[in-house]
Design a protein around this motif. Structure first.
Motif, mmCIF file in Angstrom:
data_model
loop_
_atom_site.group_PDB
_atom_site.id
_atom_site.type_symbol
_atom_site.label_atom_id
_atom_site.label_comp_id
_atom_site.label_asym_id
_atom_site.label_seq_id
_atom_site.Cartn_x
_atom_site.Cartn_y
_atom_site.Cartn_z
ATOM 1 N N ASP A 83 -9.160 0.035 14.663
ATOM 2 C CA ASP A 83 -9.979 -1.155 14.404
ATOM 3 C C ASP A 83 -9.315 -2.055 13.371
ATOM 4 O O ASP A 83 -9.381 -3.285 13.470
ATOM 5 C CB ASP A 83 -11.377 -0.741 13.928
ATOM 6 N N TYR A 84 -8.675 -1.451 12.376
ATOM 7 C CA TYR A 84 -7.944 -2.256 11.393
ATOM 8 C C TYR A 84 -6.779 -2.982 12.058
ATOM 9 O O TYR A 84 -6.525 -4.162 11.785
ATOM 10 C CB TYR A 84 -7.442 -1.368 10.260
ATOM 11 N N TYR B 246 -9.439 -0.795 3.397
ATOM 12 C CA TYR B 246 -10.494 0.044 2.812
ATOM 13 C C TYR B 246 -11.816 0.001 3.574
ATOM 14 O O TYR B 246 -12.448 1.052 3.777
ATOM 15 C CB TYR B 246 -10.709 -0.321 1.345
ATOM 16 N N PRO B 247 -12.298 -1.171 4.016
ATOM 17 C CA PRO B 247 -13.557 -1.166 4.773
ATOM 18 C C PRO B 247 -13.492 -0.335 6.045
ATOM 19 O O PRO B 247 -14.520 0.119 6.547
ATOM 20 C CB PRO B 247 -13.770 -2.648 5.093
ATOM 21 N N PHE B 248 -12.279 -0.096 6.557
ATOM 22 C CA PHE B 248 -12.119 0.663 7.795
ATOM 23 C C PHE B 248 -12.065 2.167 7.550
ATOM 24 O O PHE B 248 -11.898 2.939 8.494
ATOM 25 C CB PHE B 248 -10.869 0.179 8.531
ATOM 26 N N TYR C 220 0.781 -1.236 0.000
ATOM 27 C CA TYR C 220 0.000 0.000 0.000
ATOM 28 C C TYR C 220 0.814 1.288 0.000
ATOM 29 O O TYR C 220 0.285 2.346 -0.316
ATOM 30 C CB TYR C 220 -0.941 0.027 1.211
ATOM 31 N N TYR C 221 2.084 1.230 0.381
ATOM 32 C CA TYR C 221 2.831 2.483 0.502
ATOM 33 C C TYR C 221 3.350 2.948 -0.854
ATOM 34 O O TYR C 221 3.812 2.151 -1.674
ATOM 35 C CB TYR C 221 4.015 2.316 1.453
ATOM 36 N N GLY C 222 3.311 4.259 -1.078
ATOM 37 C CA GLY C 222 3.829 4.851 -2.296
ATOM 38 C C GLY C 222 3.968 6.342 -2.112
ATOM 39 O O GLY C 222 3.786 6.868 -1.008
ATOM 40 N N ASP C 223 4.292 7.038 -3.177
ATOM 41 C CA ASP C 223 4.411 8.493 -3.131
ATOM 42 C C ASP C 223 3.008 9.096 -3.060
ATOM 43 O O ASP C 223 2.219 8.944 -3.999
ATOM 44 C CB ASP C 223 5.133 8.988 -4.385
ATOM 45 N N ALA D 118 -6.278 6.481 5.955
ATOM 46 C CA ALA D 118 -7.182 6.443 7.108
ATOM 47 C C ALA D 118 -7.406 5.012 7.569
ATOM 48 O O ALA D 118 -7.466 4.738 8.772
ATOM 49 C CB ALA D 118 -8.511 7.110 6.744
ATOM 50 N N GLY D 119 -7.529 4.088 6.626
ATOM 51 C CA GLY D 119 -7.718 2.690 6.994
ATOM 52 C C GLY D 119 -6.472 2.088 7.603
ATOM 53 O O GLY D 119 -6.541 1.340 8.583
#
Length: 214
Positions: A45-46, A69-71, A26-29, A39-40
């Motif tokens: 909770d995540y 994403y659901p979070f 998930y990490y990027g520029d 945010a997720g």
């Protein structure tokens, strides 16, 4: 658990693996699309949901990215990549000595990242963390400047991390940490951290931070 007990170390190791798997995918520029699900990823909770995936009895060598994403009230646009993430595609890498192959003292001493912090009477303060891009390396024209190996922090295939695919002007998901602490507008401390990225062994480029009284 008891500080540094087997259970403590196991818990720390497994949680770090979960975090690193999320980082790798998930990490990027953040200045380049697609937009990271920040945010997720930082949702408590995540984090609790990920913690439930820890095997408390043994190491899990197949830790995979989660779905933050659901979070944050959204739907993951890359579920197809999550399903195949980490699986080998195409031909195997050529055989050869691995990253943990034995090496001589001199090879080990001169390998990897270092860090230099210095100040002079003229007011220059510098923190430099050189790594990668040294000879043997591709040299930028006739400048004598070695092109950095930092590009190895990118991926070429979106299936490996759709947020970190290489493109012009884009920064990789990880960087070095040369820095200066300022106090009353003047340098107070020059510092840095030098080390290869433990899980992916993708360190590093040459990076520096400097300040001058002039």
């Amino acid at each position: 658990m008891g500080f540094n007990s087997a259970r403590y170390v196991h818990a720390l190791y497994q949680v770090m693996n979960l975090a690193f798997a999320d980082r790798d995918f998930y990490y990027g520029d953040p200045y380049y699309p697609p937009e990271e699900p920040l945010a997720g990823l930082i949702s408590k909770d995540y984090a609790k949901a990920r913690l439930k995936q820890v095997n408390w009895e043994r190491n899990d060598p197949d830790v995979r990215p989660g779905d933050p994403y659901p979070f944050q009230g959204g739907a993951n646009p890359f579920t197809k990549y999550l399903e195949t993430w980490g699986k080998k595609r195409g031909s195997e890498a050529p055989a050869g000595p691995g990253p943990n192959a034995p090496r001589s003292f001199d090879e080990g001493f001169y390998a990897g990242t270092t860090s230099i912090e210095a100040a002079d009477e003229a007011g220059w303060v510098v923190s430099v963390t050189p790594s990668g891009g040294w000879v043997p390396a591709v040299i930028a024209g006739r400048t004598g400047v070695g092109l950095s190996q930092r590009a190895q922090s990118f991926v070429l295939d979106p299936a490996d991390g759709p947020y970190n695919v290489i493109e012009p002007g884009k920064r990789p998901r990880a960087t070095l940490t040369p820095g200066l602490a300022m106090k009353d507008g003047k340098p107070y401390l020059a510092f840095a951290v030098q080390a290869a990225t433990a899980r992916t062994r993708t360190c590093c480029s040459s990076s520096s931070t400097w300040w001058s009284s002039g």
